[in-house]
Design a protein around this motif. Structure first.
Motif, PDB file in Angstrom:
ATOM      1  N   TRP A  81      36.916  37.361  39.984  1.00 45.17           N
ATOM      2  CA  TRP A  81      35.476  37.924  39.901  1.00 45.17           C
ATOM      3  C   TRP A  81      34.323  36.790  39.538  1.00 45.17           C
ATOM      4  O   TRP A  81      33.220  36.726  40.176  1.00 45.17           O
ATOM      5  CB  TRP A  81      35.552  39.277  39.661  1.00 45.17           C
ATOM      6  CG  TRP A  81      35.864  40.441  40.229  1.00 45.17           C
ATOM      7  CD1 TRP A  81      37.122  40.853  40.575  1.00 45.17           C
ATOM      8  CD2 TRP A  81      35.187  41.072  41.393  1.00 45.17           C
ATOM      9  NE1 TRP A  81      37.266  41.768  41.542  1.00 45.17           N
ATOM     10  CE2 TRP A  81      36.205  42.049  42.063  1.00 45.17           C
ATOM     11  CE3 TRP A  81      33.753  40.952  42.044  1.00 45.17           C
ATOM     12  CZ2 TRP A  81      35.728  42.831  43.274  1.00 45.17           C
ATOM     13  CZ3 TRP A  81      33.235  41.831  42.989  1.00 45.17           C
ATOM     14  CH2 TRP A  81      34.508  42.737  43.538  1.00 45.17           C
ATOM     15  N   ARG A  82      34.780  36.225  38.399  1.00 48.16           N
ATOM     16  CA  ARG A  82      33.758  35.582  37.685  1.00 48.16           C
ATOM     17  C   ARG A  82      33.507  34.317  38.601  1.00 48.16           C
ATOM     18  O   ARG A  82      32.449  33.928  38.806  1.00 48.16           O
ATOM     19  CB  ARG A  82      34.225  35.002  36.266  1.00 48.16           C
ATOM     20  CG  ARG A  82      33.461  34.189  35.463  1.00 48.16           C
ATOM     21  CD  ARG A  82      33.877  33.373  34.178  1.00 48.16           C
ATOM     22  NE  ARG A  82      34.832  32.362  34.978  1.00 48.16           N
ATOM     23  CZ  ARG A  82      34.577  31.309  35.409  1.00 48.16           C
ATOM     24  NH1 ARG A  82      33.144  31.042  35.154  1.00 48.16           N
ATOM     25  NH2 ARG A  82      35.392  30.375  35.645  1.00 48.16           N
ATOM     26  N   LEU A  83      34.471  33.700  39.238  1.00 44.34           N
ATOM     27  CA  LEU A  83      34.424  32.456  40.130  1.00 44.34           C
ATOM     28  C   LEU A  83      33.518  32.780  41.285  1.00 44.34           C
ATOM     29  O   LEU A  83      32.677  31.972  41.838  1.00 44.34           O
ATOM     30  CB  LEU A  83      35.863  32.041  40.329  1.00 44.34           C
ATOM     31  CG  LEU A  83      36.738  31.303  39.178  1.00 44.34           C
ATOM     32  CD1 LEU A  83      38.153  31.039  39.673  1.00 44.34           C
ATOM     33  CD2 LEU A  83      35.817  29.804  38.925  1.00 44.34           C
ATOM     34  N   ASP A 119      35.103  48.455  43.686  1.00 45.40           N
ATOM     35  CA  ASP A 119      34.242  47.314  43.373  1.00 45.40           C
ATOM     36  C   ASP A 119      34.104  46.547  44.588  1.00 45.40           C
ATOM     37  O   ASP A 119      33.065  46.119  45.097  1.00 45.40           O
ATOM     38  CB  ASP A 119      34.946  46.517  42.252  1.00 45.40           C
ATOM     39  CG  ASP A 119      34.654  46.863  40.945  1.00 45.40           C
ATOM     40  OD1 ASP A 119      33.846  48.067  40.834  1.00 45.40           O
ATOM     41  OD2 ASP A 119      35.470  46.884  39.984  1.00 45.40           O
ATOM     42  N   GLN A 156      39.725  39.362  36.462  1.00 45.89           N
ATOM     43  CA  GLN A 156      38.255  38.882  35.985  1.00 45.89           C
ATOM     44  C   GLN A 156      37.988  37.557  36.150  1.00 45.89           C
ATOM     45  O   GLN A 156      36.711  37.500  36.495  1.00 45.89           O
ATOM     46  CB  GLN A 156      38.516  39.450  34.430  1.00 45.89           C
ATOM     47  CG  GLN A 156      38.389  40.635  34.026  1.00 45.89           C
ATOM     48  CD  GLN A 156      38.010  41.017  32.402  1.00 45.89           C
ATOM     49  OE1 GLN A 156      38.717  40.085  31.715  1.00 45.89           O
ATOM     50  NE2 GLN A 156      37.305  41.764  32.147  1.00 45.89           N
ATOM     51  N   GLU A 157      38.752  36.718  36.119  1.00 44.34           N
ATOM     52  CA  GLU A 157      38.670  35.353  36.339  1.00 44.34           C
ATOM     53  C   GLU A 157      38.183  34.999  37.970  1.00 44.34           C
ATOM     54  O   GLU A 157      37.164  34.342  37.874  1.00 44.34           O
ATOM     55  CB  GLU A 157      39.583  34.540  35.924  1.00 44.34           C
ATOM     56  CG  GLU A 157      39.655  33.063  36.281  1.00 44.34           C
ATOM     57  CD  GLU A 157      38.412  32.285  35.588  1.00 44.34           C
ATOM     58  OE1 GLU A 157      38.402  31.234  35.866  1.00 44.34           O
ATOM     59  OE2 GLU A 157      37.963  32.993  34.729  1.00 44.34           O
ATOM     60  N   GLU A 199      31.497  35.291  41.691  1.00 41.22           N
ATOM     61  CA  GLU A 199      29.814  35.392  41.311  1.00 41.22           C
ATOM     62  C   GLU A 199      29.444  34.268  40.995  1.00 41.22           C
ATOM     63  O   GLU A 199      28.195  33.846  41.191  1.00 41.22           O
ATOM     64  CB  GLU A 199      29.857  36.405  40.280  1.00 41.22           C
ATOM     65  CG  GLU A 199      28.286  36.747  39.795  1.00 41.22           C
ATOM     66  CD  GLU A 199      28.406  38.248  38.840  1.00 41.22           C
ATOM     67  OE1 GLU A 199      27.629  38.657  38.770  1.00 41.22           O
ATOM     68  OE2 GLU A 199      29.451  38.058  38.185  1.00 41.22           O
ATOM     69  N   ALA A 200      30.136  33.170  40.259  1.00 43.45           N
ATOM     70  CA  ALA A 200      29.548  32.181  39.836  1.00 43.45           C
ATOM     71  C   ALA A 200      28.937  31.196  40.964  1.00 43.45           C
ATOM     72  O   ALA A 200      28.066  30.424  40.919  1.00 43.45           O
ATOM     73  CB  ALA A 200      30.416  31.237  38.679  1.00 43.45           C
ATOM     74  N   HIS A 201      29.669  31.268  42.113  1.00 39.89           N
ATOM     75  CA  HIS A 201      29.468  30.258  43.125  1.00 39.89           C
ATOM     76  C   HIS A 201      28.635  30.925  44.358  1.00 39.89           C
ATOM     77  O   HIS A 201      28.448  30.612  45.350  1.00 39.89           O
ATOM     78  CB  HIS A 201      30.712  29.584  43.678  1.00 39.89           C
ATOM     79  CG  HIS A 201      31.281  28.887  42.685  1.00 39.89           C
ATOM     80  ND1 HIS A 201      32.310  29.146  41.756  1.00 39.89           N
ATOM     81  CD2 HIS A 201      31.247  27.344  42.457  1.00 39.89           C
ATOM     82  CE1 HIS A 201      32.595  28.210  40.768  1.00 39.89           C
ATOM     83  NE2 HIS A 201      32.014  26.997  41.422  1.00 39.89           N
TER      84      HIS A 201
END
Length: 361
Positions: free
Chosen positions: A161-163, A115, A158-159, A165-167
Motif C-alpha cells: 500500500w505504501r508503494l 480499503d 503495508q509495504e 501511494e508513493a507512486h
C-alpha cells in the motif's frame, strides 16, 4: 516515476472496453467493483448488464426485495456481496440522500466496502488521490519492486500500500489504479507472465533477476477441508419442500433442499439425513432413492453432496427450527427461488432441464 508514465501510456492504448468504463458513474463503479471481487471479468460482464437493466440506480436497488437481489446475483457466488449491496443502498438513500459518499473514508462506512473498494470507487468515480490495492496490483508491485515480505502478511500489505501511494500521480489516481489492475490481469499474470510485452519490464526487479515465479511471496495454505453433505428432496404431489437459510449464514437467505453434514456418529448417509431433518424440521423422513452426487468448492472448504428422494413420515408438519422459513413449491416454479449452485443443480434435475447435473456413482 518513469514507470508510472509508461504504465499510463500503455493503459491508454490497451485498456479493455468494459461496460462500467464507458460510464464511470459512482453507482456503476461501485456495482462493478463488488462484482469483480473474487470473480473474473468475463463472467461479470453479463451479470453487470442484467443488473443495470433490473436495478438502474441506487433507488431501484434500495427499494427492491432482497429475494429479487439474490436472484439477480445467483451464480456469482459469495452472496454476502449481494446482501451488503442491498443494505448499503438502503443506507445511502436514508443517510446520504441517494448519493454515494465522495471520500474513501466515508465509503468504508458502508456494508461490504473495505480499503480496496473504497479506494477504487473514490479514485475512479470521484478523482480522489487514493490507491486501490487488489490481488492484481499486489502482484505487479511485488514483482516490480521485488518485495520479499509475504504479500498477505500485515507488514507485506503495508509495504505494498505504501508503494502504491508513493507512486500515485496526482490527478490521475483512477487511471493509475486501473492501469495496475489491467497490467496484472493481462500481462503480469500469476503464472507465465508475459514479460516480453510488459511496458514496465525494463525497470522490474523480479524480471531482471528472474524472480517472477517467486513474487509475490506467499505462505503455504492449510489443507482445504472436504465435507460429505446430504440433502433431502421431499415431495408432496407436484410440490417439493424448500428451506430458507438463516440471513447471516453461508448462502444466507437463499433457498435449499434441507439436509446437513455427515458426522462420525452417523451410521451412513441415510442416518445422517434423518438426523439432520429431525434437527432442522422436527419431523421424521423415509429416505428413498439416491438423486445424484454433486461436488462444489467454496472459499475455505469443499463438499460432496448426496441427494435423496424422501417422504415425510405421517403425523407432523415440518417447522423451520434452524432456518428462516419453509415453502412447499411447485416444481415448475423452482427457478423463482434464489439458490446456491448445488441446490440449483438439483432443482434443474427435478424440472428435467438437465439430466447430467449429478456426478456418476
Amino acid at each position: 516515476m518513469e514507470f508510472v508514465q509508461q504504465l499510463l501510456e500503455w493503459y491508454g492504448k490497451n485498456a479493455r472496453e468494459l461496460p462500467w468504463r464507458s460510464d464511470t458513474s459512482a453507482y456503476k463503479t461501485w456495482i462493478s467493483e463488488i462484482m469483480l471481487q473474487q470473480t473474473q471479468v468475463e463472467m461479470v460482464i453479463p451479470y453487470f448488464n442484467r443488473w443495470m437493466d433490473q436495478f438502474p440506480d441506487i433507488y431501484a436497488l434500495a427499494s427492491a426485495d432482497e429475494q429479487a437481489v439474490l436472484s439477480a446475483w445467483e451464480g456469482l457466488g459469495y452472496y454476502s456481496r449481494a446482501r451488503n449491496l442491498h443494505r448499503a443502498a438502503q443506507y445511502v438513500v436514508q443517510t446520504f440522500g441517494g448519493q454515494l459518499p465522495r471520500s474513501s473514508e466515508l465509503l468504508k462506512s458502508l456494508p461490504g466496502i473495505g480499503d480496496y473498494t473504497a479506494g477504487a470507487i473514490a479514485s475512479i468515480a470521484f478523482g480522489e488521490d487514493v490507491p486501490a490495492v487488489d490481488g492484481n496490483v499486489r502482484r505487479v508491485l511485488a514483482r516490480y519492486f521485488d518485495v520479499s515480505l509475504p504479500a498477505r502478511s500485515h507488514a507485506g500489505a503495508q509495504e505494498l500500500w505504501r508503494l502504491a501511494e508513493a507512486h500515485l500521480p496526482p490527478g490521475r489516481a483512477g487511471d493509475y489504479n486501473q492501469a495496475l489492475m489491467e497490467l496484472g490481469a493481462l500481462i503480469c499474470r500469476p503464472k507465465n507472465p508475459l514479460c516480453s510485452t510488459c511496458p514496465i519490464a525494463e525497470g522490474c526487479r523480479a524480471y531482471l533477476f528472474d524472480l517472477q515465479a517467486l513474487r509475490p511471496v506467499t505462505t503455504r495454505g492449510k489443507k482445504t477441508p472436504h465435507l460429505t453433505v446430504t440433502a433431502a428432496v421431499i415431495r408432496r404431489g407436484d410440490q417439493v419442500l424448500l428451506a430458507q437459510r438463516p440471513p447471516d449464514a453461508l448462502l444466507g437467505s437463499l433457498w435449499e433442499f434441507p439436509g446437513g453434514t455427515l458426522e462420525e456418529s452417523d451410521a451412513d448417509l441415510s442416518a445422517c439425513l434423518q438426523r439432520e431433518i429431525q434437527e432442522e424440521l422436527g419431523v421424521a423422513i423415509n429416505v428413498g432413492q439416491a438423486f445424484g452426487r454433486y461436488r462444489h468448492a467454496y472459499s475455505h472448504f469443499k463438499i460432496t453432496l448426496h441427494a435423496f428422494l424422501c417422504s415425510l413420515s405421517p403425523g407432523v408438519e415440518p417447522q423451520p427450527l434452524e432456518g428462516q422459513n419453509l415453502a412447499w413449491v411447485k416444481i415448475e416454479t423452482l427457478p423463482d427461488y434464489p439458490m446456491g449452485k448445488v441446490d440449483r443443480q438439483i432443482a434443474r434435475r427435478l424440472i428435467g432441464e438437465d439430466d447430467n447435473e449429478a456426478l456418476p456413482g
